[in-house]
Design a protein around this motif. Structure first.
Motif, short mmCIF file in Angstrom:
data_model
loop_
_atom_site.label_atom_id
_atom_site.label_comp_id
_atom_site.label_asym_id
_atom_site.label_seq_id
_atom_site.Cartn_x
_atom_site.Cartn_y
_atom_site.Cartn_z
N SER A 144 41.35 -9.64 -35.84
CA SER A 144 42.21 -9.72 -34.67
C SER A 144 43.67 -9.67 -35.09
O SER A 144 44.02 -9.91 -36.25
CB SER A 144 41.92 -11.01 -33.90
N LEU A 145 44.55 -9.41 -34.11
CA LEU A 145 45.98 -9.40 -34.39
C LEU A 145 46.43 -10.75 -34.93
O LEU A 145 47.26 -10.83 -35.84
CB LEU A 145 46.76 -9.06 -33.12
N ALA A 146 45.89 -11.84 -34.36
CA ALA A 146 46.26 -13.18 -34.82
C ALA A 146 45.88 -13.37 -36.28
O ALA A 146 46.66 -13.91 -37.08
CB ALA A 146 45.58 -14.23 -33.94
N TRP A 147 44.68 -12.93 -36.64
CA TRP A 147 44.19 -13.14 -38.01
C TRP A 147 44.98 -12.33 -39.03
O TRP A 147 45.44 -12.85 -40.04
CB TRP A 147 42.71 -12.78 -38.10
N PRO A 207 48.04 -17.53 -35.62
CA PRO A 207 46.96 -17.92 -34.71
C PRO A 207 47.41 -18.18 -33.28
O PRO A 207 46.59 -18.17 -32.37
CB PRO A 207 46.41 -19.21 -35.34
N GLY A 208 48.71 -18.36 -33.07
CA GLY A 208 49.20 -18.55 -31.71
C GLY A 208 49.76 -17.28 -31.10
O GLY A 208 50.23 -17.30 -29.96
N GLN A 256 46.54 -35.01 -30.76
CA GLN A 256 46.39 -34.22 -29.55
C GLN A 256 47.14 -32.89 -29.65
O GLN A 256 46.67 -31.86 -29.16
CB GLN A 256 46.89 -35.02 -28.33
N LEU A 257 48.32 -32.92 -30.29
CA LEU A 257 49.06 -31.67 -30.50
C LEU A 257 48.26 -30.72 -31.38
O LEU A 257 48.25 -29.50 -31.17
CB LEU A 257 50.42 -31.94 -31.14
N THR A 258 47.58 -31.28 -32.38
CA THR A 258 46.73 -30.46 -33.24
C THR A 258 45.60 -29.84 -32.44
O THR A 258 45.27 -28.66 -32.60
CB THR A 258 46.17 -31.30 -34.40
N THR A 259 44.99 -30.64 -31.56
CA THR A 259 43.93 -30.12 -30.70
C THR A 259 44.48 -29.05 -29.76
O THR A 259 43.84 -28.02 -29.54
CB THR A 259 43.31 -31.26 -29.87
N PHE A 260 45.67 -29.29 -29.22
CA PHE A 260 46.36 -28.33 -28.35
C PHE A 260 46.52 -27.01 -29.09
O PHE A 260 46.16 -25.93 -28.59
CB PHE A 260 47.73 -28.91 -27.98
N VAL A 307 41.74 -19.55 -27.97
CA VAL A 307 41.92 -18.65 -26.83
C VAL A 307 42.57 -17.33 -27.26
O VAL A 307 42.19 -16.26 -26.78
CB VAL A 307 42.76 -19.34 -25.73
N GLU A 308 43.55 -17.40 -28.15
CA GLU A 308 44.25 -16.18 -28.59
C GLU A 308 43.34 -15.27 -29.39
O GLU A 308 43.54 -14.07 -29.43
CB GLU A 308 45.49 -16.55 -29.41
#
Length: 243
Positions: free
Chosen positions: A33-36, A41-42, A133-137, A144-145
């Motif tokens: 994928s483009l992210a990979w 990753p974002g 939680q930020l890590t989970t976010f 999703v990306e």
């Protein structure tokens, strides 16, 4: 460590046999994928140099997305992006991160998915979240990306054709993966065109298949860009898409 004969630098994008490759300090990545492939990753864009402040290569990008030196730096960049907007709610963050009207973005659905994963309302202020939680976010954004691995080569185990492009200054290597493509074509070049069109607001699935929907989007873009409207992605259309 890069070989002294390499003519490209880390973060450079190049093409080998019609496939996009990216050179890093200790590997070459292709496919996925483009992210990979971009260690992003974002899928953070380079606009405004924000991605560079979070560790992205300066002046380097692939399909309008920043390129990071490694996946961990890219992941941490998501958390930095969120932390820089600590006064925003989850909904407001996703309206910034995935603005409505940019491709097929749906920030409300995106925010709902993340809030559900965190177990909090979409109105939750980002600054109130713990580091876990930020890590989970950030992990949910990565999911999703789309993080789909391709092929990675160590610099001591490069295929001959990749080595040639990296060491021979006469071997064409820029721009990356820009063959002439048209309806019926498939592959990485088609995926790149679809990504560039999506980034410009055209509602397309990035599936690597140059079908009627992609042809229609190409023609619409060519008309808007005052190009010859033939549905064929040649040098002029590639150049306009990349601007």
């Amino acid at each position: 460590m890069l070989h002294p004969d390499f003519v490209l630098q880390p973060g450079d994008v190049f093409s080998v046999q019609g496939k996009t490759h990216i050179l890093y300090d200790n590997e070459v990545k292709t496919g996925g994928s483009l992210a990979w492939i971009s260690n992003n990753p974002g899928n953070i864009r380079p606009a405004g140099h924000e991605a560079e402040r979070y560790g992205a290569y300066v002046g380097k990008q692939h399909a309008n997305f920043a390129i990071f030196p490694d996946a961990q730096t890219g992941f941490n960049a998501i958390k930095s992006f969120l932390s820089a907007r600590s006064s925003k709610s989850i909904t407001q963050i996703m309206e910034i991160y995935a603005p409505r009207g940019d491709g097929n973005n749906d920030p409300d659905a995106y925010a709902s998915t993340i809030a559900k994963r965190l177990g909090v309302p979409v109105s939750t202020i980002v600054g109130s979240l713990s580091d876990d939680q930020l890590t989970t976010f950030a992990s949910e954004i990565k999911r999703v990306e789309g993080w789909i691995p391709g092929t990675s080569y160590g610099l001591d185990a490069l295929p001959d054709e990749v080595w040639q492009v990296l060491t021979d200054p006469t071997t064409p290597n820029q721009p990356a993966n820009r063959p002439i493509i048209r309806r019926g074509d498939t592959g990485e070049a088609v995926r790149l065109v679809q990504s560039l069109l999506q980034a410009k607001g055209y509602d397309l699935e990035i599936d690597g298949i140059f079908g009627p929907a992609t042809e229609a989007a190409v023609k619409a873009f060519q008309k808007a860009a005052n190009l010859s409207v033939d549905g064929i992605v040649g040098p002029h259309t590639w150049s306009a898409l990349s601007q």
